[in-house]
Design a protein around this motif. Sequence first.
Motif, short mmCIF file in Angstrom:
data_model
loop_
_atom_site.label_atom_id
_atom_site.label_comp_id
_atom_site.label_asym_id
_atom_site.label_seq_id
_atom_site.Cartn_x
_atom_site.Cartn_y
_atom_site.Cartn_z
N PHE A 1 41.91 13.73 32.47
CA PHE A 1 41.33 14.78 33.69
C PHE A 1 42.25 14.98 34.89
N THR A 2 43.51 14.58 34.36
CA THR A 2 44.40 14.93 35.84
C THR A 2 45.04 16.37 35.47
N ASN A 3 44.94 16.89 34.35
CA ASN A 3 45.34 18.13 34.13
C ASN A 3 44.55 19.47 34.82
N THR A 4 43.23 18.78 34.78
CA THR A 4 42.38 19.97 35.29
C THR A 4 42.45 20.83 36.45
N LEU A 5 42.89 20.29 37.66
CA LEU A 5 42.87 21.18 38.83
C LEU A 5 44.30 21.74 38.79
N PRO A 6 45.41 21.32 38.12
CA PRO A 6 46.53 22.19 38.27
C PRO A 6 46.54 23.25 37.24
N SER A 7 45.74 22.95 35.96
CA SER A 7 45.25 24.15 35.21
C SER A 7 44.69 25.23 35.51
N LEU A 8 43.54 24.78 36.58
CA LEU A 8 42.65 25.73 37.06
C LEU A 8 43.12 26.28 38.16
N GLY A 9 44.07 25.67 39.10
CA GLY A 9 44.83 26.44 40.08
C GLY A 9 45.78 27.35 39.72
N LEU A 10 46.46 26.98 38.66
CA LEU A 10 47.67 27.95 37.83
C LEU A 10 46.82 29.00 37.42
N ALA A 11 45.66 29.01 36.68
CA ALA A 11 44.96 30.00 36.16
C ALA A 11 44.40 30.97 37.43
N ILE A 12 44.04 30.44 38.26
CA ILE A 12 43.50 31.44 39.48
C ILE A 12 44.92 32.27 40.34
N ILE A 13 45.84 31.49 40.21
CA ILE A 13 47.45 31.97 40.71
C ILE A 13 47.38 33.36 39.63
N CYS A 14 47.19 33.21 38.53
CA CYS A 14 47.73 34.30 37.52
C CYS A 14 46.29 35.56 37.44
N VAL A 15 45.39 34.95 37.88
CA VAL A 15 44.34 36.10 38.15
C VAL A 15 44.73 36.93 39.18
N GLY A 16 45.22 36.13 40.39
CA GLY A 16 45.65 36.69 41.28
C GLY A 16 46.86 37.79 41.21
N ILE A 17 47.74 37.31 40.38
CA ILE A 17 48.88 38.15 40.04
C ILE A 17 48.57 39.51 39.34
N LEU A 18 47.63 39.43 38.40
CA LEU A 18 47.05 40.53 37.55
C LEU A 18 46.27 41.25 38.33
N ASN A 19 45.19 40.92 39.42
CA ASN A 19 44.39 41.75 40.28
C ASN A 19 45.10 42.04 41.50
N LYS A 20 46.50 41.63 41.66
CA LYS A 20 47.30 41.87 42.92
C LYS A 20 46.59 41.25 44.09
N ASP A 21 46.00 40.11 44.12
CA ASP A 21 45.11 39.35 45.07
C ASP A 21 45.87 38.10 45.66
N GLY A 22 46.63 38.38 46.68
CA GLY A 22 47.27 37.11 47.30
C GLY A 22 46.28 36.21 47.79
N VAL A 23 45.00 36.52 48.27
CA VAL A 23 44.13 35.56 48.50
C VAL A 23 43.96 34.41 47.40
N ALA A 24 43.57 35.01 46.35
CA ALA A 24 43.67 34.25 44.90
C ALA A 24 44.57 33.24 44.79
N MET A 25 45.62 34.03 44.88
CA MET A 25 47.03 33.10 44.75
C MET A 25 47.12 32.10 45.60
N MET A 26 46.75 32.18 46.92
CA MET A 26 46.58 31.10 47.85
C MET A 26 45.62 30.07 47.46
N LEU A 27 44.61 30.59 47.07
CA LEU A 27 43.40 29.52 46.63
C LEU A 27 43.99 28.53 45.58
N GLY A 28 44.59 29.40 44.51
CA GLY A 28 44.94 28.62 43.37
C GLY A 28 46.13 27.59 43.62
#
Length: 225
Positions: free
Chosen positions: A160-187
């Motif tokens: 269970f310790t990989n869940t939040l780092p993996s989820l956060g990194l996924a949201i960061i990548c969504v932010g990159i692909l959508n050019k969304d800096g807010v999503a990157m900060m949240l991730g």
Amino acid sequence: MSNASSASADLPPDSPLAGIVADVLARLHEVADQPDAKITCNSLIELLGGKSHALAILVFSLLNLLPGPPGYSVVIGLAIMAFSVMMMADRPIRLWSFVGDRRLPLGLMLKLLEFLARFTRVISRFSKARFTWMASRGFLPFVAIFAFLLGGAMLFPIPFTNTLPSLGLAIICVGILNKDGVAMMLGTVIALIGVVLLYVCLWLIFVVGLAVGEAVVDEVDDLRH
């Protein structure tokens, strides 16, 4: 193929992820429909595209949210670290045979397709172009360094310790692909919380192990006397 089409239809039309997800899901469904379907890390990279570093990290981060065999998270973490180095160097994605030739279970990939569709469908409803400088090419090396560190954190096989780092990194990548800096900060915030929890777990394991070791030594000394 209909699943991929319905997934893309539910995505906002102005989301860059819409076309990306539709194309990747269609390709993965074609592979999964083959009688002798087989997916390795390298073949998955071929489907995603050799220069799609953020997309590759996104997919492998989501893979790490699904249950897998022993050592599974270690392979995912090593792959993410490799993608991060190649993103930083702006080089095409290539994996060494130890990781690249590892098979990904077909059932797991099918679950990934469903999860990827749901994940992008929800995130894309809230994600839009904001603070686009964070998703610029000049900022990506910093993202790559952070992703490399998160990949290293995934090497610890603690449940269970990989869940939040993996989820956060996924949201960061969504932010990159959508050019969304807010999503990157949240991730980034989610991933950092996950890293803190990981280090707390490691510290607790160390303290408990030290206490058990001292208890064993004391017990041995008592038996000698």
